[in-house]
Design a protein around this motif. Structure first.
Motif, mmCIF file in Angstrom:
data_model
loop_
_atom_site.group_PDB
_atom_site.id
_atom_site.type_symbol
_atom_site.label_atom_id
_atom_site.label_comp_id
_atom_site.label_asym_id
_atom_site.label_seq_id
_atom_site.Cartn_x
_atom_site.Cartn_y
_atom_site.Cartn_z
ATOM 1 N N GLU A 161 0.793 -1.213 0.000
ATOM 2 C CA GLU A 161 0.000 0.000 0.000
ATOM 3 C C GLU A 161 0.832 1.273 0.000
ATOM 4 O O GLU A 161 0.299 2.363 -0.078
ATOM 5 C CB GLU A 161 -0.930 0.031 1.212
ATOM 6 N N SER A 169 -2.287 8.148 -6.139
ATOM 7 C CA SER A 169 -2.715 6.925 -5.478
ATOM 8 C C SER A 169 -1.985 5.681 -5.967
ATOM 9 O O SER A 169 -2.265 4.581 -5.512
ATOM 10 C CB SER A 169 -4.229 6.722 -5.699
ATOM 11 N N GLU A 170 -1.038 5.835 -6.918
ATOM 12 C CA GLU A 170 -0.319 4.646 -7.380
ATOM 13 C C GLU A 170 0.497 4.033 -6.254
ATOM 14 O O GLU A 170 1.180 4.744 -5.514
ATOM 15 C CB GLU A 170 0.624 4.992 -8.544
ATOM 16 N N MET A 173 1.249 -1.993 -5.643
ATOM 17 C CA MET A 173 0.273 -2.888 -6.239
ATOM 18 C C MET A 173 -0.068 -2.480 -7.665
ATOM 19 O O MET A 173 -0.419 -3.300 -8.499
ATOM 20 C CB MET A 173 -1.002 -2.888 -5.371
ATOM 21 N N THR A 174 0.018 -1.176 -7.977
ATOM 22 C CA THR A 174 -0.393 -0.714 -9.293
ATOM 23 C C THR A 174 0.762 -0.398 -10.226
ATOM 24 O O THR A 174 0.639 -0.548 -11.432
ATOM 25 C CB THR A 174 -1.259 0.556 -9.165
ATOM 26 N N SER A 213 -7.817 -9.015 -2.317
ATOM 27 C CA SER A 213 -8.786 -8.228 -3.061
ATOM 28 C C SER A 213 -9.627 -7.351 -2.136
ATOM 29 O O SER A 213 -9.804 -6.153 -2.386
ATOM 30 C CB SER A 213 -9.706 -9.159 -3.863
ATOM 31 N N TYR A 216 -7.068 -4.621 -0.341
ATOM 32 C CA TYR A 216 -6.401 -3.596 -1.141
ATOM 33 C C TYR A 216 -7.281 -2.962 -2.210
ATOM 34 O O TYR A 216 -6.998 -1.851 -2.658
ATOM 35 C CB TYR A 216 -5.141 -4.172 -1.788
ATOM 36 N N TYR A 217 -8.341 -3.679 -2.623
ATOM 37 C CA TYR A 217 -9.188 -3.126 -3.670
ATOM 38 C C TYR A 217 -10.559 -2.700 -3.158
ATOM 39 O O TYR A 217 -11.111 -1.710 -3.617
ATOM 40 C CB TYR A 217 -9.345 -4.132 -4.817
ATOM 41 N N GLU A 218 -11.110 -3.452 -2.211
ATOM 42 C CA GLU A 218 -12.409 -3.082 -1.639
ATOM 43 C C GLU A 218 -12.245 -2.225 -0.394
ATOM 44 O O GLU A 218 -13.213 -1.718 0.159
ATOM 45 C CB GLU A 218 -13.218 -4.351 -1.303
ATOM 46 N N ASP A 219 -10.998 -2.114 0.100
ATOM 47 C CA ASP A 219 -10.686 -1.222 1.216
ATOM 48 C C ASP A 219 -11.379 -1.628 2.520
ATOM 49 O O ASP A 219 -11.734 -0.781 3.333
ATOM 50 C CB ASP A 219 -11.058 0.215 0.865
#
Length: 262
Positions: A161, A169-170, A173-174, A213, A216-219
């Motif tokens: 993160e 926001s990169e 992970m991105t 998921s 990191y993606y759904e927070d």
């Protein structure tokens, strides 16, 4: 500008009053408006930390990060302040933890052992290895292995993160690219690192993929993920640790290959 007049300002006007006029009352209102970011970030980071780490200390350092974010944020660029502030708050808290040397050397060594074991075994078998295989490799019982995962959970808090660029926001992970690198081949490195991460995620178990998921993606927080998956928070913490250590092993292997080919 007096406090009564500042209290009547809308969001955009508060930023203008603080940045253009140096209105401390407007700054105070901005701090109060975004304090929920400190509560949210410190709450997420507090999960899995040792008991000797005070939640109050986390929040205090987070507030310093928020103030720093308000001082440095360029509101004219049209960026989302919440995203920028979250990284500043998170960074301030993590910096305070690192400076406090709160992770014992023994825990760091265990994390490295597990990471190396995943890397070597999955390279050998070309598949996801089980807890039993890991336990045998590390010469511990499965119960001891799960306990090790719980211990090293605190080492995986900021693995994916951390922001790569300020005000954006990169994350690893991105992007998975060193922004300071001057090597003209960095785009190639970025491509292969992304590929390594995709392959690494592909090797995770379904439960580990779900945890990554949701986190990191759904927070969602680890406790919220525990409710969604009907598992204990400690089990979610173990799954998270395994996922991160697998991914770190995959990325470390990729870095070695890149260095070898240069």
């Amino acid at each position: 500008m007096d406090s009564k007049k500042a209290s009547a300002l809308n969001h955009a006007e508060l930023w203008t009053a603080w940045k253009e006029d140096g209105d401390l009352s407007a700054k105070k209102q901005l701090i109060e408006k975004y304090l929920h970011i400190v509560d949210y970030v410190s709450g997420r980071l507090a999960i899995g930390l040792p008991r000797n780490v005070s939640k109050g200390d986390l929040a205090s350092n987070g507030v310093m990060g928020l103030i720093d974010a308000i001082d440095k944020f360029d509101y004219k660029r049209g960026l989302q302040f919440e995203t920028y502030a979250s990284w500043r708050v998170r960074g301030a808290i993590l910096d305070s933890l690192r400076q406090g040397d709160w992770v014992p050397r023994s825990v760091r060594e265990k994390a490295k052992k597990i990471e190396t074991a995943y890397q070597q075994l999955e390279q050998k078998y070309l598949r996801t290895v089980s807890d039993t295989e890991m336990s045998e490799y590390l010469q511990v019982s499965e119960k001891e292995f799960r306990h090790m995962l719980q211990e090293v959970a605190v080492m995986t808090l900021n693995s994916l993160e951390d922001p790569i660029r300020e005000e954006e926001s990169e994350t690893r992970m991105t992007l998975l690219v060193d922004e300071k690198a001057k090597n003209p081949d960095h785009k190639v490195h970025e491509f292969y690192l992304k590929e390594a991460l995709i392959k690494g995620i592909g090797k995770l178990t379904e439960k580990e993929k779900t945890v990554v998921s949701l986190l990191y993606y759904e927070d969602l927080s680890l406790s919220e993920i525990a409710e969604v998956m009907s598992l204990s928070p400690s089990r979610i913490s173990q799954l998270h640790s395994k996922a991160i250590l697998r991914l770190r092993g995959a990325l470390e292997k990729d870095k070695e290959l890149l260095m070898h080919n240069e």
